[in-house]
Design an enzyme around this catalytic site. Sequence first.
Site, PDB file in Angstrom:
ATOM      1  N   CYS A  79       0.830  -1.208   0.000  1.00  0.00           N
ATOM      2  CA  CYS A  79       0.000   0.000   0.000  1.00  0.00           C
ATOM      3  C   CYS A  79       0.871   1.268   0.000  1.00  0.00           C
ATOM      4  O   CYS A  79       1.463   1.579  -1.024  1.00  0.00           O
ATOM      5  CB  CYS A  79      -0.972  -0.071   1.170  1.00  0.00           C
ATOM      6  SG  CYS A  79      -2.421   0.956   0.911  1.00  0.00           S
ATOM      7  N   HIS A 169      -3.372  -5.323   1.804  1.00  0.00           N
ATOM      8  CA  HIS A 169      -2.624  -5.611   3.043  1.00  0.00           C
ATOM      9  C   HIS A 169      -2.678  -7.103   3.392  1.00  0.00           C
ATOM     10  O   HIS A 169      -3.498  -7.501   4.219  1.00  0.00           O
ATOM     11  CB  HIS A 169      -3.237  -4.836   4.210  1.00  0.00           C
ATOM     12  CG  HIS A 169      -2.997  -3.367   4.169  1.00  0.00           C
ATOM     13  ND1 HIS A 169      -1.953  -2.762   4.836  1.00  0.00           N
ATOM     14  CD2 HIS A 169      -3.665  -2.377   3.551  1.00  0.00           C
ATOM     15  CE1 HIS A 169      -1.994  -1.460   4.624  1.00  0.00           C
ATOM     16  NE2 HIS A 169      -3.026  -1.190   3.853  1.00  0.00           N
ATOM     17  N   GLU A 171      -0.793  -8.670   5.280  1.00  0.00           N
ATOM     18  CA  GLU A 171      -0.399  -8.852   6.690  1.00  0.00           C
ATOM     19  C   GLU A 171      -1.591  -8.737   7.635  1.00  0.00           C
ATOM     20  O   GLU A 171      -1.480  -9.045   8.811  1.00  0.00           O
ATOM     21  CB  GLU A 171       0.717  -7.858   7.056  1.00  0.00           C
ATOM     22  CG  GLU A 171       0.298  -6.420   7.333  1.00  0.00           C
ATOM     23  CD  GLU A 171      -0.071  -5.601   6.085  1.00  0.00           C
ATOM     24  OE1 GLU A 171      -0.104  -6.155   4.971  1.00  0.00           O
ATOM     25  OE2 GLU A 171      -0.353  -4.398   6.246  1.00  0.00           O
TER      26      GLU A 171
HETATM   27  N1  GLN Z   1      -3.674   6.298   1.245  1.00  0.00           N
HETATM   28  C1  GLN Z   1      -2.357   6.041   1.736  1.00  0.00           C
HETATM   29  C2  GLN Z   1      -1.306   6.835   0.984  1.00  0.00           C
HETATM   30  O1  GLN Z   1      -1.592   7.413  -0.014  1.00  0.00           O
HETATM   31  C3  GLN Z   1      -2.031   4.552   1.644  1.00  0.00           C
HETATM   32  C4  GLN Z   1      -2.975   3.768   2.514  1.00  0.00           C
HETATM   33  C5  GLN Z   1      -2.391   2.521   3.108  1.00  0.00           C
HETATM   34  O2  GLN Z   1      -1.182   2.316   3.142  1.00  0.00           O
HETATM   35  N2  GLN Z   1      -3.275   1.706   3.658  1.00  0.00           N
HETATM   36  O3  GLN Z   1      -0.194   6.880   1.381  1.00  0.00           O
END
Ligand code: GLN
Length: 190
Positions: A79, A169, A171
């Site tokens: 992410c 995610h 994890e």
């Molecule tokens: N929206 C976050 C970003 O732009 C990422 C979200 C996440 O890591 N769950 O950094």
Amino acid sequence: MTIGVLALQGAFIEHIQMLEKLGVKTQEIRKTEDFSAQLDGLILPGGESTTIGKLLHDTSLFLPIKECIDAGMPVFGTCAGMILVAKEIADDSTSHFQAMDIQVKRNAYGRQLGSFGCNATFADEHVIEMPFIRAPYISSHGKAVKILSVVDGNIVAAQENNMLVTAFHPELTDDTTVHEHFISIINKNS
Ligand code: GLN
């Protein structure tokens, strides 16, 4: 094998627990003394990429980590971690490690669909659970990038050499498939 887990902000504890479940030693990275080129791999967790990017500079961790990623240290970004390794961020002049030949779109699912879960195939292996939290997706990529998962027509997992990224995610689930995939990248590297 010891895998470093960047622990400046975000969902790093869950990665550590996942790796412990797989019998892998971990090293929390909070300051330059915690990081070493001898680590077998590095996980960049989810969180807020702008905040993690700023903290990487505040702690002086940015350059040593960038050098190791550029030299081929296996890295797994989830992410916000995927945003950190990307060469480019769509509609944004900011970028961080600029290591993987992908362009990512931040908060790509909008506010309404900020968080959701689904089940989809990962790396032709099997169907896994994928929790998305204000997730990005890969909006374009270079030829060397191997697509590992697609959800609703959007690329949400990919690999380029020793770099693995997921928009979701793994994890936060009980499924160790993606972490095992990362460990197999490390094993091939050594
Ligand atoms: N929206 C976050 C970003 O732009 C990422 C979200 C996440 O890591 N769950 O950094």
